[in-house]
Write a protein that holds these residues in place. Sequence first.
Motif, PDB file in Angstrom:
ATOM      1  N   ALA A 116     -13.514   6.354  -8.582  1.00 18.68           N
ATOM      2  CA  ALA A 116     -12.797   7.136  -8.106  1.00 18.68           C
ATOM      3  C   ALA A 116     -11.680   7.024  -9.187  1.00 18.68           C
ATOM      4  CB  ALA A 116     -12.432   7.401  -6.774  1.00 18.68           C
ATOM      5  N   ARG A 117     -10.310   8.122  -9.153  1.00 16.55           N
ATOM      6  CA  ARG A 117      -9.370   7.952  -9.950  1.00 16.55           C
ATOM      7  C   ARG A 117      -8.229   7.929  -9.170  1.00 16.55           C
ATOM      8  NH1 ARG A 117     -10.597  12.151 -12.969  1.00 16.55           N
ATOM      9  NH2 ARG A 117     -11.698  11.232 -14.366  1.00 16.55           N
ATOM     10  N   LEU A 118      -7.277   7.252  -9.470  1.00 12.95           N
ATOM     11  CA  LEU A 118      -5.788   7.153  -8.668  1.00 12.95           C
ATOM     12  C   LEU A 118      -5.007   8.429  -9.555  1.00 12.95           C
ATOM     13  CD1 LEU A 118      -5.017   3.587  -8.072  1.00 12.95           C
ATOM     14  CD2 LEU A 118      -6.211   5.234  -6.808  1.00 12.95           C
ATOM     15  N   PHE A 160       0.823  -1.217  -0.094  1.00 11.96           N
ATOM     16  CA  PHE A 160       0.097   0.086   0.100  1.00 11.96           C
ATOM     17  C   PHE A 160       1.000   1.233   0.118  1.00 11.96           C
ATOM     18  CE2 PHE A 160      -3.797  -2.215   2.280  1.00 11.96           C
ATOM     19  CZ  PHE A 160      -3.906  -2.829   1.203  1.00 11.96           C
ATOM     20  N   ARG A 161       0.786   2.136  -1.057  1.00 14.83           N
ATOM     21  CA  ARG A 161       1.531   3.096  -1.317  1.00 14.83           C
ATOM     22  C   ARG A 161       0.763   4.489  -1.336  1.00 14.83           C
ATOM     23  NH1 ARG A 161       4.831   0.629  -6.209  1.00 14.83           N
ATOM     24  NH2 ARG A 161       5.805   2.749  -6.178  1.00 14.83           N
ATOM     25  N   VAL A 196      -2.822   3.047  -1.412  1.00 17.35           N
ATOM     26  CA  VAL A 196      -3.262   2.201  -2.410  1.00 17.35           C
ATOM     27  C   VAL A 196      -2.436   1.130  -2.864  1.00 17.35           C
ATOM     28  CG1 VAL A 196      -4.702   2.024  -4.510  1.00 17.35           C
ATOM     29  CG2 VAL A 196      -4.943   3.862  -2.758  1.00 17.35           C
ATOM     30  N   ARG A 197      -2.592  -0.273  -2.944  1.00 19.38           N
ATOM     31  CA  ARG A 197      -1.645  -1.160  -3.613  1.00 19.38           C
ATOM     32  C   ARG A 197      -1.226  -0.544  -4.953  1.00 19.38           C
ATOM     33  NH1 ARG A 197      -2.260  -6.065  -1.846  1.00 19.38           N
ATOM     34  NH2 ARG A 197      -4.404  -5.709  -1.746  1.00 19.38           N
ATOM     35  N   TYR A 247      -6.764   2.078   1.076  1.00 18.76           N
ATOM     36  CA  TYR A 247      -7.823   2.830   1.833  1.00 18.76           C
ATOM     37  C   TYR A 247      -7.433   4.273   1.638  1.00 18.76           C
ATOM     38  CZ  TYR A 247      -5.466   2.905   5.976  1.00 18.76           C
ATOM     39  OH  TYR A 247      -4.440   2.636   7.178  1.00 18.76           O
ATOM     40  N   VAL A 248      -8.693   5.141   1.816  1.00 19.45           N
ATOM     41  CA  VAL A 248      -8.636   6.721   1.563  1.00 19.45           C
ATOM     42  C   VAL A 248      -8.152   7.083   3.144  1.00 19.45           C
ATOM     43  CG1 VAL A 248     -10.066   8.600   1.322  1.00 19.45           C
ATOM     44  CG2 VAL A 248     -10.508   6.806  -0.185  1.00 19.45           C
TER      45      VAL A 248
END
Lengths: 990, 94
Positions: free
Chosen positions: A973-975, A898-899, A951-952, A932-933
């Motif tokens: 949502a968008r990364l 998760f980064r 997020v992974r 997660y947010v």
Amino acid sequence: MSMNKDRLPGARVDTSSPVSFFFDGKPYRGYAGDTLASALLANGVRVLGRGFKLHRPRGLMAAGKEEPNALVQLEEGAFTEPNVRATLQPLYQGLRARGQNAWPSVGFDLFGILGLFKPLFPASFYYKTMMWPSWHWYEWAVRRLAGLGKAPRERDPQHYHRQNLHCDLLIVGAGPAGLAATLQAAPSGKRIVLIDEQEEPGGSLLAERESIDGKPAIEWVSATLATLASHANVQILRRTTVTGYYDHDVLAAVERVTTHMGPSAPAHLPRERWWRIRARQVVLATGAMERPLVFPCNDRPGVMLASAVRHYLNRYGVAAGRRTAVFTCNDSAYLTAIDLAERGFSVAAVVDTREGGAGELGDRVRALGIPVHAGHRVLGTRGRKGLRSVRIAPHAGGSESSIACDVLAVSGGWSPVVHLFSQSGGSLRFDETLQAFVPGMSVQQVRAAGAAAGLLDLRGALNGGAEAAVSALHAMGIDAASALAQPAVSVPAAKALEPFWFTPGVPPEYQWLDFQYDVTVADIALAARENFVSVEHVKRYTTNGMSVDQGKTSNVNALAVLADRTSRAIPEVGTTRFRPPYHPVTLGTIAGRGIGDRYAPRLESPIHERHLELGAEMDDYGGWQRPACYLKPGEDEHQATRREMHAVRNGLALFDGSPLGKIEVRGPDAAEFLERVYINSIRNLAPGRARYGLMLNELGIVIDDGVLVRLADDHFLVHTTSGGAGRIFLMLEEWLQCEWTTLRVRCTNVTTQWATVTLSGRGARDLLAPMIQGIDFSRDAFPHMHFRTGSFGGAPVRVLRASFTGEGSYEISVPANRGLALWDAVYAAGEARGIAAFGLEALLMLRVEKGYLHVGADTDGTTNPLDLGWGPVIAKKQSDFIGRRSLSQPEAVREGRFRFCGIEPLDPSKALPIGAHVLDSLPDGRRRSGGYVTSSCFSPTLGCWIGLGIVRDGPDRDGETVTVAGNGIEMQARLRGTVYLDPEGERLHA
Amino acid sequence: MLQIDCPWCGRRDEDEFNCGGQSHIQRPGLDCSDAEWGDYLFARINPKGVSLERWRHTHGCRQWFNLARDTVSHRILAVYGMTDPVPALPEARS
């Protein structure tokens, strides 16, 4: 109807002071000196409780804290207390109590029908029958049907105290052994504390008709107390139960200060007081408890401990019934028959499991004309809501007979109260004569005396008490004392106890062991059949000994049954561990006064009062009281925060950063030390310059971030997150003191010595220049991430150009006592230009726009600096730092971690819930969390909702659309990257 | 509630102190193996008897020191400095 027209002469109740009280709504009358139990018994109330599982009617069994049945709900509303032992509760005027676990009352309980289904409820029936489809289907009903008292729902209006006590010798229990010990030790002049849990000292002597020096024992008690009163070094605490024995001879005790007064007690008195006692030497004179016998339907109201029947008769002047039978496996219960008969009460018979019957006391019983059935057992009891008769038969077989009686006084022998001794770490030994566990080796400064040590008769108590005191004094270096000659007592010659743990040859289902949790011989036998071997496992499987009495009457009987069913000796089975508290302690007592505002110290900034004047909404941030926002008339918190964010981005804005952590690190090796602490390079930082850095723990996890300033070659200022200064300071000290002991470095936490005011916005430098001397504020002379010192009205001032909002800012620090003056000066100078104060909420959202990390919010206990994109910075550094080796472990560098990245809702008008999960789709169609947010807010500058998350592999998936689920909703949502505003940093350098 | 003889402040109650766990652990260098580093981070002895551990007098002088404690009786057998060698100890009662 009362069966006692009045009390017997000699009772320790004051018949000239009647006390009225209510039980289950009905009025009754007792006397001053009664307990609730003795008064109910005198009023002929037989059913005081209901069984936990089966709701069978239960009556009084004991006279002390071991009582398993007579647990009541005391009073109502906020004052109410569940599970009060009626046997311990002194009667007071107007007392109101209710039976528990019954509806509508314990006398007539509709759930009593469950008793018909006993065979359906063996041990473990929950685990075996309520698994499908889910325990939660059943929980609602079970919680209503099974249980004890109800916890109060309202705030407790009473208060509680905690108090420390130090003494040379602590004596627990003021029975004959404890009093003899105190008498022995008193002349030594040592500080002695005697603790007793009853309403008055005397212990068993209050309840037995024994004589000392030819006079009633109670006279010896009075004389002893009078002698002790003349010793100023002796303190007696009454109504106080020692509940725990901890390391290094610390004991805890609860004093029931106003329990005997009830809700009308004077308001200045605490309800209870929690004593923490540090003793040099301890004598435990805690006595012994009688064990019940185990036979079919031994839970019927009217089956009582033989000692309890004597207790109510001799101390309270109440006969438990009209016609009593005694059932015993030892001599002591014969006293019950003698005491009753000599007072003129009818005793139907003594049933003794021993073929040989009793010693001297047996002769006295026969002389009173009471039939003795030696070598007999009880096969059953009759009576719907109370005992009417018992059925007995010889062990050898033969004709059964029935004995009419309304009380059966039982004795299965005595168990020394070894709880505190065991808690102290002392070992226990199984005594074959007593058939009970007694104290063995002690590991602390403690010894047991009298019945607690297994010496059950009065002579043993007096001699043992005196000898224990001599031994304790000897341990303190007082050798002259030898044990005082003890007064004359007569001890009848007795025959040995013969164990009779349960009744063989008859069904075990109705032979109760644990009355509180409804555990029978059959339940233990079931556990043994199912191959449970450890006594600790059997306890948990059957729940024997797990209720509020912690098995005081049931433990030894239960492990004897387990020993029998697993063909082992009792010492081989062992006993379950005794843990504190010995008797339940209310949470309020433990909390004492450390609640509400007194729970923890409040940290306030030197500018606190001005924030309040400006309308600040204060909140707790890391222990500090800080402004969340400043409310203008008509604003709510959201509106205020948005206004403040707008002001920061478009005008002059002022912020109180005083809680910012500040640690000075100084010494010839300071640079070397910090090089090992930070993950980035420190040595090459020039004096007057600042650098943002991260700190890790040895696991490679990010624990703090902040701006580091080099004041001089050997002098640094470490800024930590607000609220993190204490923790980081201790960590730095730990490394210096424990690991790098040769580094010449000193750390000082100066957080509260400096007040810090942060000013940002156009015109800030023009505003500061005339106010602060010795600093050139021009843009080129004082750039971003630089540091200068000057003076403010004669006081030293430190100014750092650093920013957590993304706006060019000046963090101005002055000695704390000048903080308010600085704030006022800046505010006054800026007022014409519309200066606005902003709070923590605005700050924490402004930093989201910039993608600035908030350690602890955007990171969790797994986040390492590689996850934050710091890989290149670390690669440039050669030397070791705290946590570095962990960063090359396989776990730290694997794919799929998760980064940290940005995450924005596709619909910019929708908020991403903080904590909502980013879902991964697996090949088989299932979904799992892929991060997660961590931060989400509305940006008034950008006009949309924005967010950050871990997020992974998030940074590798820029632009990818993901599904986010949280708070019961799913959204798209968008990364993206983490920086939403001013990616070039132009505002910082403005 | 232990009573601990702080080398600087004298005898104080346990709640003024923090226990930092096992003492005398050697910190490996960067060139150690993954397994060695893992042991350094996580592997601790759990003795029945003498435990050598470090404590800090947090609510006092804030200094760290070493302490030998019998985990059975909780008797404190010795208190010694962070850089001192382990002293000769009386027999633990375990």
